[in-house]
Design a protein around this motif. Structure first.
Motif, PDB file in Angstrom:
ATOM      1  N   ARG A   5      42.701  39.281  40.565  1.00  0.00           N
ATOM      2  CA  ARG A   5      42.472  39.285  39.122  1.00  0.00           C
ATOM      3  C   ARG A   5      41.767  38.018  38.662  1.00  0.00           C
ATOM      4  NH1 ARG A   5      48.041  40.669  38.563  1.00  0.00           N
ATOM      5  NH2 ARG A   5      48.331  38.743  37.375  1.00  0.00           N
ATOM      6  N   ILE A   9      38.304  37.913  36.672  1.00  0.00           N
ATOM      7  CA  ILE A   9      38.160  37.318  35.344  1.00  0.00           C
ATOM      8  C   ILE A   9      37.016  36.307  35.337  1.00  0.00           C
ATOM      9  CG2 ILE A   9      39.280  35.832  33.635  1.00  0.00           C
ATOM     10  CD1 ILE A   9      41.940  37.180  34.423  1.00  0.00           C
ATOM     11  N   LEU A  12      33.867  38.155  35.127  1.00  0.00           N
ATOM     12  CA  LEU A  12      33.670  38.663  33.768  1.00  0.00           C
ATOM     13  C   LEU A  12      33.109  37.567  32.856  1.00  0.00           C
ATOM     14  CD1 LEU A  12      36.834  40.859  33.027  1.00  0.00           C
ATOM     15  CD2 LEU A  12      34.456  41.614  33.091  1.00  0.00           C
ATOM     16  N   ALA A  21      41.205  38.372  25.505  1.00  0.00           N
ATOM     17  CA  ALA A  21      42.294  38.816  26.369  1.00  0.00           C
ATOM     18  C   ALA A  21      42.378  40.333  26.377  1.00  0.00           C
ATOM     19  CB  ALA A  21      43.619  38.209  25.901  1.00  0.00           C
ATOM     20  N   VAL A  24      39.735  41.666  28.789  1.00  0.00           N
ATOM     21  CA  VAL A  24      40.170  41.443  30.172  1.00  0.00           C
ATOM     22  C   VAL A  24      41.235  42.467  30.547  1.00  0.00           C
ATOM     23  CG1 VAL A  24      41.359  39.848  31.728  1.00  0.00           C
ATOM     24  CG2 VAL A  24      39.585  38.995  30.181  1.00  0.00           C
ATOM     25  N   GLU A  27      39.601  45.884  31.086  1.00  0.00           N
ATOM     26  CA  GLU A  27      38.758  45.917  32.288  1.00  0.00           C
ATOM     27  C   GLU A  27      39.586  45.975  33.560  1.00  0.00           C
ATOM     28  OE1 GLU A  27      34.998  45.716  34.318  1.00  0.00           O
ATOM     29  OE2 GLU A  27      35.406  45.893  32.171  1.00  0.00           O
ATOM     30  N   LEU A  28      40.689  45.204  33.611  1.00  0.00           N
ATOM     31  CA  LEU A  28      41.482  45.090  34.840  1.00  0.00           C
ATOM     32  C   LEU A  28      42.742  45.951  34.812  1.00  0.00           C
ATOM     33  CD1 LEU A  28      41.207  41.267  35.584  1.00  0.00           C
ATOM     34  CD2 LEU A  28      39.670  43.133  36.186  1.00  0.00           C
ATOM     35  N   ALA A  35      46.900  39.156  30.871  1.00  0.00           N
ATOM     36  CA  ALA A  35      45.535  38.631  30.806  1.00  0.00           C
ATOM     37  C   ALA A  35      45.521  37.204  30.270  1.00  0.00           C
ATOM     38  CB  ALA A  35      44.672  39.540  29.932  1.00  0.00           C
ATOM     39  N   ASP A  38      46.809  34.826  32.887  1.00  0.00           N
ATOM     40  CA  ASP A  38      45.830  34.577  33.946  1.00  0.00           C
ATOM     41  C   ASP A  38      44.712  33.651  33.465  1.00  0.00           C
ATOM     42  OD1 ASP A  38      47.236  36.156  35.685  1.00  0.00           O
ATOM     43  OD2 ASP A  38      45.921  37.898  35.528  1.00  0.00           O
ATOM     44  N   LEU A  39      44.287  33.809  32.233  1.00  0.00           N
ATOM     45  CA  LEU A  39      43.261  32.914  31.678  1.00  0.00           C
ATOM     46  C   LEU A  39      43.784  31.484  31.605  1.00  0.00           C
ATOM     47  CD1 LEU A  39      41.967  35.348  28.938  1.00  0.00           C
ATOM     48  CD2 LEU A  39      40.501  34.271  30.671  1.00  0.00           C
ATOM     49  N   TRP A  59      37.412  33.592  25.157  1.00  0.00           N
ATOM     50  CA  TRP A  59      37.404  32.606  26.242  1.00  0.00           C
ATOM     51  C   TRP A  59      36.000  32.461  26.779  1.00  0.00           C
ATOM     52  CZ3 TRP A  59      41.863  30.116  28.171  1.00  0.00           C
ATOM     53  CH2 TRP A  59      43.055  30.527  27.564  1.00  0.00           C
TER      54      TRP A  59
END
Length: 315
Positions: A5, A9, A12, A21, A24, A27-28, A35, A38-39, A59
């Motif tokens: 992931r 990201i 992306l 978010a 993301v 998409e995932l 999300a 993870d960011l 982001w």
């Protein structure tokens, strides 16, 4: 899976310059909370990513930064592309993005990166009923390395009768079947499968593997597994099943169930494999609500005997 992931990201961010978010998550196929976490993890790991608050926020990468894949080592490139192969639990979008990265790799790494993506197959269905978990076998890394590099291996192997043999094999792929690991190889005697925990020595020779041009590991493993399943369950019975019972039978019987066409009364023809008449009749006795066994006669007789015993005891 989280590593998959994070890489996705980052891709992306490079492609869209700014993401939210929610984008993301969509998409995932994860939650927005995951999300955002993870960011944040990317930022904490030193990736130059920052958030913009308010309407139109999201982001971004600082200065439109790009990852420098030319700094990858050979082993790092191979590890990255393992998550793009058929064994990966990543989403199709992640796999597709990672495969595109191969064009950005230094030329010497490309062949092995592509080989890593197709070197491993995961088959979650177990043979047998054992639930004991096993550690990865001793020579797993060496054999997967030989698959990726495309080199022959001098293999010492202990079979189920404890007899040890030595041979030179052409490694084609690795398969994880439940808790067990298998090496699929070409040998002088044809294609063979070796359980890796029975390998007692594995020495690469440096000679190139002779790999069939049309070889596909996943397809080859399906053929191997089907052949082994048939040897383990040599008895076949014929039956008919009501349509709404097919899903129940699939859950109970797995790959031992083969579904055919419809009959004139609307039921479905099926074939079920098992070890012997006695065991298979006992297994099917609990499924009589959905199916009717039509043959062989020995299984029908055994089912009738089970029914009589149940009536006598509980009638």
């Amino acid at each position: 899976m989280r590593t998959d992931r994070l890489v996705a990201i980052l891709l992306l961010l490079q492609r869209r310059e700014q993401v939210t978010a929610a984008e993301v998550a969509q998409e995932l196929e994860i939650s927005e909370r995951t999300a955002r976490r993870d960011l944040d993890a990317l930022a904490m790991a030193g990736v130059p990513v920052y958030s913009i608050q308010g309407r139109g926020g999201g982001w971004r990468l600082v200065g439109g930064a790009r990852t420098d894949l030319s700094g990858l080592t050979m082993s790092e490139a191979r590890a990255l592309f393992l998550v793009a192969g058929p064994a990966s639990a990543a989403t199709p979008a992640v796999k597709a993005a990672l495969r595109k990265l191969v064009q950005a790799l230094p030329e010497p790494f490309r062949v092995q990166a592509e080989a890593a993506a197709s070197s491993l197959v995961m088959d979650p269905e177990r043979w047998g009923t054992s639930r004991v978990e096993h550690r990865p076998p001793r020579f797993l890394d060496e054999l997967q390395d030989a698959v990726i590099r495309g080199v022959q291996v001098r293999l010492r192997y202990v079979d189920r009768e404890s007899a040890e043999t030595e041979r030179t094999v052409h490694p084609l792929g690795i398969v994880a079947k439940g808790p067990w690991w298998y090496l699929v190889s070409n040998t002088e005697a044809g294609r063979r499968t070796f359980r890796i925990d029975r390998v007692s020595a594995a020495d690469p020779t440096g000679d190139p593997v002779h790999r069939p041009e049309d070889f596909d590991l996943a397809e080859s493993w399906r053929e191997i597994a089907d052949e082994i399943d048939r040897k383990r369950t040599p008895l076949e019975i014929q039956a008919v099943c009501v349509p709404h019972g097919i899903d129940v039978l699939r859950m109970a019987l797995g790959r031992r169930l083969e579904v055919g066409g419809s009959t004139t009364d609307g039921r479905v023809e099926i074939v079920i494999r098992g070890h012997n008449e006695y065991l298979l009749a006992g297994e099917l006795a609990g499924l009589v609500e959905w199916l009717e066994v039509t043959g062989p006669p020995g299984v029908r007789d055994r089912l009738a005997s089970i029914g009589n015993a149940l009536v006598e005891r509980y009638g």
